[in-house]
Design a protein around this motif. Structure first.
Motif, PDB file in Angstrom:
ATOM      1  N   ALA A  73       1.013  -1.103   0.081  1.00 14.56           N
ATOM      2  CA  ALA A  73      -0.141  -0.141  -0.033  1.00 14.56           C
ATOM      3  C   ALA A  73       0.974   1.374  -0.047  1.00 14.56           C
ATOM      4  CB  ALA A  73      -1.028  -0.002   1.203  1.00 14.56           C
ATOM      5  N   LYS A  74       0.516   2.331  -0.827  1.00 13.69           N
ATOM      6  CA  LYS A  74       1.448   3.513  -1.070  1.00 13.69           C
ATOM      7  C   LYS A  74       1.717   4.144   0.403  1.00 13.69           C
ATOM      8  CE  LYS A  74       1.341   8.083  -3.481  1.00 13.69           C
ATOM      9  NZ  LYS A  74       0.684   8.885  -4.325  1.00 13.69           N
ATOM     10  N   GLU A  75       0.869   4.117   1.295  1.00  9.48           N
ATOM     11  CA  GLU A  75       1.327   5.021   2.437  1.00  9.48           C
ATOM     12  C   GLU A  75       1.829   3.949   3.709  1.00  9.48           C
ATOM     13  OE1 GLU A  75      -1.936   7.428   3.630  1.00  9.48           O
ATOM     14  OE2 GLU A  75      -1.732   8.651   1.869  1.00  9.48           O
ATOM     15  N   LYS A  76       1.900   2.824   3.408  1.00 11.29           N
ATOM     16  CA  LYS A  76       2.428   1.803   4.445  1.00 11.29           C
ATOM     17  C   LYS A  76       3.436   0.941   3.853  1.00 11.29           C
ATOM     18  CE  LYS A  76      -1.469   1.192   7.289  1.00 11.29           C
ATOM     19  NZ  LYS A  76      -2.497   0.394   7.863  1.00 11.29           N
ATOM     20  N   VAL A  77       4.152   0.240   4.833  1.00 16.05           N
ATOM     21  CA  VAL A  77       5.529  -0.433   4.539  1.00 16.05           C
ATOM     22  C   VAL A  77       5.069  -2.097   4.867  1.00 16.05           C
ATOM     23  CG1 VAL A  77       7.889  -1.120   5.191  1.00 16.05           C
ATOM     24  CG2 VAL A  77       7.183   1.411   5.258  1.00 16.05           C
ATOM     25  N   LEU A  78       5.366  -2.832   3.842  1.00 14.72           N
ATOM     26  CA  LEU A  78       5.132  -4.356   3.984  1.00 14.72           C
ATOM     27  C   LEU A  78       6.170  -4.870   4.655  1.00 14.72           C
ATOM     28  CD1 LEU A  78       3.224  -6.669   3.762  1.00 14.72           C
ATOM     29  CD2 LEU A  78       4.468  -6.914   1.412  1.00 14.72           C
ATOM     30  N   VAL A  79       5.867  -5.356   5.856  1.00 15.86           N
ATOM     31  CA  VAL A  79       6.984  -5.989   6.921  1.00 15.86           C
ATOM     32  C   VAL A  79       6.802  -7.315   6.895  1.00 15.86           C
ATOM     33  CG1 VAL A  79       8.214  -6.056   9.173  1.00 15.86           C
ATOM     34  CG2 VAL A  79       7.170  -3.834   8.077  1.00 15.86           C
ATOM     35  N   ASP A  95       8.534  -4.509   1.012  1.00 14.72           N
ATOM     36  CA  ASP A  95       8.064  -3.643   0.138  1.00 14.72           C
ATOM     37  C   ASP A  95       7.925  -2.086   0.924  1.00 14.72           C
ATOM     38  OD1 ASP A  95       6.540  -1.632  -1.552  1.00 14.72           O
ATOM     39  OD2 ASP A  95       5.957  -3.184  -2.727  1.00 14.72           O
ATOM     40  N   ALA A  96       8.591  -1.138   0.627  1.00 15.13           N
ATOM     41  CA  ALA A  96       9.028   0.049   1.180  1.00 15.13           C
ATOM     42  C   ALA A  96       7.969   1.164   1.123  1.00 15.13           C
ATOM     43  CB  ALA A  96      10.272   0.637   1.172  1.00 15.13           C
ATOM     44  N   GLY A  97       7.063   0.929  -0.049  1.00 15.94           N
ATOM     45  CA  GLY A  97       6.184   1.927  -0.472  1.00 15.94           C
ATOM     46  C   GLY A  97       6.597   3.172  -0.816  1.00 15.94           C
ATOM     47  N   ASP A  98       6.176   4.242  -0.513  1.00 14.07           N
ATOM     48  CA  ASP A  98       6.755   5.615  -0.697  1.00 14.07           C
ATOM     49  C   ASP A  98       7.456   6.241   0.636  1.00 14.07           C
ATOM     50  OD1 ASP A  98       4.543   6.221   1.009  1.00 14.07           O
ATOM     51  OD2 ASP A  98       3.590   7.725  -0.372  1.00 14.07           O
ATOM     52  N   SER A  99       8.029   5.131   1.464  1.00 11.84           N
ATOM     53  CA  SER A  99       8.682   5.593   2.749  1.00 11.84           C
ATOM     54  C   SER A  99       9.873   6.429   2.753  1.00 11.84           C
ATOM     55  CB  SER A  99       8.562   4.398   3.505  1.00 11.84           C
ATOM     56  OG  SER A  99       9.415   3.556   3.452  1.00 11.84           O
ATOM     57  N   GLN A 111       1.266 -12.574  12.841  1.00 13.03           N
ATOM     58  CA  GLN A 111       0.874 -13.070  11.545  1.00 13.03           C
ATOM     59  C   GLN A 111       2.415 -13.025  10.818  1.00 13.03           C
ATOM     60  OE1 GLN A 111      -2.405 -10.739  10.050  1.00 13.03           O
ATOM     61  NE2 GLN A 111      -1.175  -9.036   9.415  1.00 13.03           N
ATOM     62  N   GLU A 112       2.356 -13.274   9.450  1.00  7.33           N
ATOM     63  CA  GLU A 112       3.564 -13.580   8.836  1.00  7.33           C
ATOM     64  C   GLU A 112       3.942 -12.281   8.172  1.00  7.33           C
ATOM     65  OE1 GLU A 112       4.700 -17.976   7.976  1.00  7.33           O
ATOM     66  OE2 GLU A 112       2.647 -17.552   7.097  1.00  7.33           O
ATOM     67  N   TRP A 113       3.138 -11.550   7.641  1.00  5.98           N
ATOM     68  CA  TRP A 113       3.360 -10.185   7.141  1.00  5.98           C
ATOM     69  C   TRP A 113       2.477  -9.062   7.699  1.00  5.98           C
ATOM     70  CZ3 TRP A 113       4.042 -14.538   4.075  1.00  5.98           C
ATOM     71  CH2 TRP A 113       5.348 -14.865   3.528  1.00  5.98           C
ATOM     72  N   LEU A 114       2.785  -7.979   7.672  1.00 10.32           N
ATOM     73  CA  LEU A 114       1.984  -6.778   8.473  1.00 10.32           C
ATOM     74  C   LEU A 114       2.296  -5.462   7.569  1.00 10.32           C
ATOM     75  CD1 LEU A 114      -0.097  -6.145  10.557  1.00 10.32           C
ATOM     76  CD2 LEU A 114       1.799  -5.569  11.894  1.00 10.32           C
ATOM     77  N   LEU A 115       1.449  -4.658   7.080  1.00 12.85           N
ATOM     78  CA  LEU A 115       1.255  -3.339   6.706  1.00 12.85           C
ATOM     79  C   LEU A 115       1.651  -2.542   7.983  1.00 12.85           C
ATOM     80  CD1 LEU A 115      -1.099  -3.410   3.903  1.00 12.85           C
ATOM     81  CD2 LEU A 115       1.257  -3.352   3.691  1.00 12.85           C
ATOM     82  N   VAL A 116       2.629  -1.723   7.696  1.00 18.48           N
ATOM     83  CA  VAL A 116       3.131  -0.828   9.004  1.00 18.48           C
ATOM     84  C   VAL A 116       3.389   0.602   8.475  1.00 18.48           C
ATOM     85  CG1 VAL A 116       4.422  -0.351  10.958  1.00 18.48           C
ATOM     86  CG2 VAL A 116       4.087  -2.671  10.187  1.00 18.48           C
ATOM     87  N   LYS A 117       2.675   1.658   8.980  1.00 15.68           N
ATOM     88  CA  LYS A 117       3.038   3.043   8.981  1.00 15.68           C
ATOM     89  C   LYS A 117       4.553   3.315   9.200  1.00 15.68           C
ATOM     90  CE  LYS A 117      -1.559   5.527   9.562  1.00 15.68           C
ATOM     91  NZ  LYS A 117      -2.346   6.478  10.212  1.00 15.68           N
ATOM     92  N   SER A 118       4.963   4.041   8.217  1.00 15.19           N
ATOM     93  CA  SER A 118       6.699   3.967   8.374  1.00 15.19           C
ATOM     94  C   SER A 118       6.837   4.786   9.709  1.00 15.19           C
ATOM     95  CB  SER A 118       7.105   4.984   7.132  1.00 15.19           C
ATOM     96  OG  SER A 118       6.424   6.154   7.083  1.00 15.19           O
ATOM     97  N   GLU A 119       5.865   5.908  10.150  1.00 15.95           N
ATOM     98  CA  GLU A 119       6.013   6.503  11.591  1.00 15.95           C
ATOM     99  C   GLU A 119       6.154   5.673  12.797  1.00 15.95           C
ATOM    100  OE1 GLU A 119       1.849   8.316  12.633  1.00 15.95           O
ATOM    101  OE2 GLU A 119       2.754   9.125  10.876  1.00 15.95           O
ATOM    102  N   HIS A 120       5.590   4.349  12.531  1.00 17.86           N
ATOM    103  CA  HIS A 120       5.595   3.486  13.624  1.00 17.86           C
ATOM    104  C   HIS A 120       6.837   2.461  13.588  1.00 17.86           C
ATOM    105  CE1 HIS A 120       1.092   3.936  13.585  1.00 17.86           C
ATOM    106  NE2 HIS A 120       1.597   4.764  14.055  1.00 17.86           N
ATOM    107  N   LEU A 121       7.884   2.662  12.767  1.00 18.93           N
ATOM    108  CA  LEU A 121       8.909   1.821  12.463  1.00 18.93           C
ATOM    109  C   LEU A 121      10.300   2.662  12.989  1.00 18.93           C
ATOM    110  CD1 LEU A 121       8.532   0.943   8.929  1.00 18.93           C
ATOM    111  CD2 LEU A 121       8.240  -0.620  10.671  1.00 18.93           C
TER     112      LEU A 121
END
Length: 323
Positions: free
Chosen positions: A26-32, A70-74, A97-107
């Protein structure tokens, strides 16, 4: 992908391992890709139906560590190791879970010196500890009380305060075994509550002056006992209630001591305060001044056992799920 979902909020029996679709970038999130996830008392509160924002079905897990897929636009680099906390496992699906979408500001980026299991154990406890110390006005030389030396927030606060120059860092142990373990690990000024009360222990350690700061995450009578242990002008920050939501305080502890009592929620903190806390915390762990304690690691499919161990076994240190 595998996920541990609370299908109902009915304690451990509500947990199921299921297959969910892998999240799409997703554009505004990072796939971890999640490599490890923390197990916290908040997970039990939610699973017991005690959190107003959480609704089943829900994948639990409020903190974790992993690798950016996937770093999105981070602007972050694919392959970077990261750790995170946020609304995950509360208002939206979490880290179990095995993958999660996370906002970059939370990383936060994880240095090579910190492995994934330790990284997953850090975000909730250490951010809470550092930010509350800052809010309380901590300065070198201050005397800090953080009850619960074996618990995640209590231990993190004790270690961070000591590493940053506290005059005294004080904690408590609810059993002789935990008091002995604290001594073995080099944690001094730990009050064995089977031998003396919190208030008596603080008076002994501080020669009757009381403490400057209390960071309290247990609730019930611990809150009132800790409040009574403040010195003049002291500050108590309360942020948890694992022992109970209700307490009775003596208002003269606030009035005569010109003390303050503050509530705290990690969710309500700004990205700037979280980033500042990480800048203080990470170097102390890398240089060995602070040594996070992971008591046990479980596989993802044993999440229910891990949570039961945390709540009923009351371990000395964190419980973590790892792939």
């Amino acid at each position: 992908m595998r996920a541990i979902v609370a299908e109902t909020f009915s304690s451990y029996g509500g947990l199921r391992q299921i297959e969910l679709p892998k999240p799409q970038a997703a554009k505004e999130k990072v796939l971890v890709r999640v490599t490890a996830a923390g197990v916290t008392p908040l997970d039990h509160t939610i699973l017991s139906g005690g959190h107003p924002r959480a609704k089943p079905p829900l994948v639990l897990g409020n903190e974790g560590a992993g690798v950016i897929e996937d770093a999105g636009d981070s602007g972050l680099a694919v392959g970077s190791r990261v750790m995170f906390t946020g609304p995950y496992g509360v208002a939206e699906n979490g880290a179990w879970q095995e993958w999660l979408l996370v906002k970059s500001e939370h990383l936060a980026l994880v240095p090579d010196a910190i492995d994934d299991v330790v990284a997953a154990s850090l975000p909730v406890a250490y951010l809470t500890a550092q930010i509350t110390l800052t809010l309380a006005g901590f300065k070198p030389g201050a005397t800090v009380l953080a009850p619960g030396i074996g618990g995640s927030v209590g231990n993190a606060t004790y270690q961070l305060a000591r590493a940053q120059g506290a005059g005294k860092a004080i904690s408590t142990a609810g059993s002789a075994a935990k008091a002995a373990k604290a001594q073995e690990l080099g944690f001094s000024d730990v009050i064995d509550l089977t031998n003396e009360s919190l208030a008596d222990g603080v008076r002994r350690i501080t020669d009757g002056r009381g403490v400057d700061i209390v960071i309290e995450s247990i609730g019930s009578t611990v809150t009132s006992d800790a409040l009574s242990s403040l010195g003049v002008g002291g500050v108590l920050i309360t942020l948890g209630y694992s022992a109970g939501r209700k307490t009775t305080i003596d208002v003269t502890d606030l009035i005569w001591k010109r003390a303050r009592m503050i509530g705290f929620s990690l969710f309500a903190q700004s990205p700037a305060s979280v980033a500042a806390a990480w800048r203080a915390i990470i170097p102390l762990i890398v240089n060995g001044s602070v040594k996070p304690i992971v008591e046990r690691v479980y596989p993802l499919d044993a999440a229910g056992d891990a949570l039961r161990h945390l709540i009923e076994g009351r371990p000395f240190g964190k419980v973590v799920l790892a792939r």
